[in-house]
Design a protein around this motif. Structure first.
Motif, short mmCIF file in Angstrom:
data_model
loop_
_atom_site.label_atom_id
_atom_site.label_comp_id
_atom_site.label_asym_id
_atom_site.label_seq_id
_atom_site.Cartn_x
_atom_site.Cartn_y
_atom_site.Cartn_z
N GLN A 213 0.87 -1.17 0.00
CA GLN A 213 0.00 0.00 0.00
C GLN A 213 0.91 1.22 0.00
OE1 GLN A 213 -3.20 0.08 2.78
NE2 GLN A 213 -4.20 -1.60 1.76
N PRO B 280 -3.85 0.49 -2.38
CA PRO B 280 -3.23 -0.77 -2.81
C PRO B 280 -2.54 -0.57 -4.17
CG PRO B 280 -5.53 -1.10 -2.20
CD PRO B 280 -5.30 0.38 -2.25
N GLY C 69 -6.69 -0.54 -7.35
CA GLY C 69 -6.44 0.46 -6.31
C GLY C 69 -5.99 1.80 -6.87
N ASN D 181 -2.68 4.91 1.75
CA ASN D 181 -3.26 3.57 1.88
C ASN D 181 -3.92 3.08 0.60
OD1 ASN D 181 -2.48 3.35 4.61
ND2 ASN D 181 -4.22 4.62 5.19
#
Length: 107
Positions: free
Chosen positions: A30, A75, A80, A73
């Motif tokens: 992340q 991914p 993401g 945060n």
């Protein structure tokens, strides 16, 4: 002007694949994703910054009008990165900015 989101997503997919293939991408990592947007003739920096902040981005407006937006945060996957990239691009385009790329610090 109509934005080519499909092309943008494909470029992101290629970039992530290159990172994975080079071994520079940790599976499941992340990151804090950094996005940059360049002003057009219709740019409204304050409106763009306010809208981005509403969605949780930290925003800096540079002297030349460029906007840097960061969100943590995320991914380091296509899904993401693309979720954040697409959202921020839509916000920026509606306020006179165009995307100029993304990056992240090594996790």
């Amino acid at each position: 002007m109509s934005w080519d989101y499909e092309f943008q997503k494909n470029v992101t997919a290629v970039t992530l694949k290159e990172l994975r293939d080079s071994g520079d991408l940790a599976t499941g990592a992340q990151v804090t994703l950094d996005l940059e947007f360049l002003p057009t003739d219709t740019a409204d920096a304050d409106a763009c910054a306010k809208a981005l902040r509403t969605f949780g981005y930290e925003v800096e407006i540079h002297e030349d009008g460029m906007i840097a937006a960061s969100i943590g945060n995320v991914p380091l996957t296509l899904e993401g990165v693309w979720q954040q990239e697409e959202r921020a691009t839509k916000i920026a385009l509606d306020r006179g900015y165009e995307p100029d790329g993304w990056g992240f610090w090594e996790p």
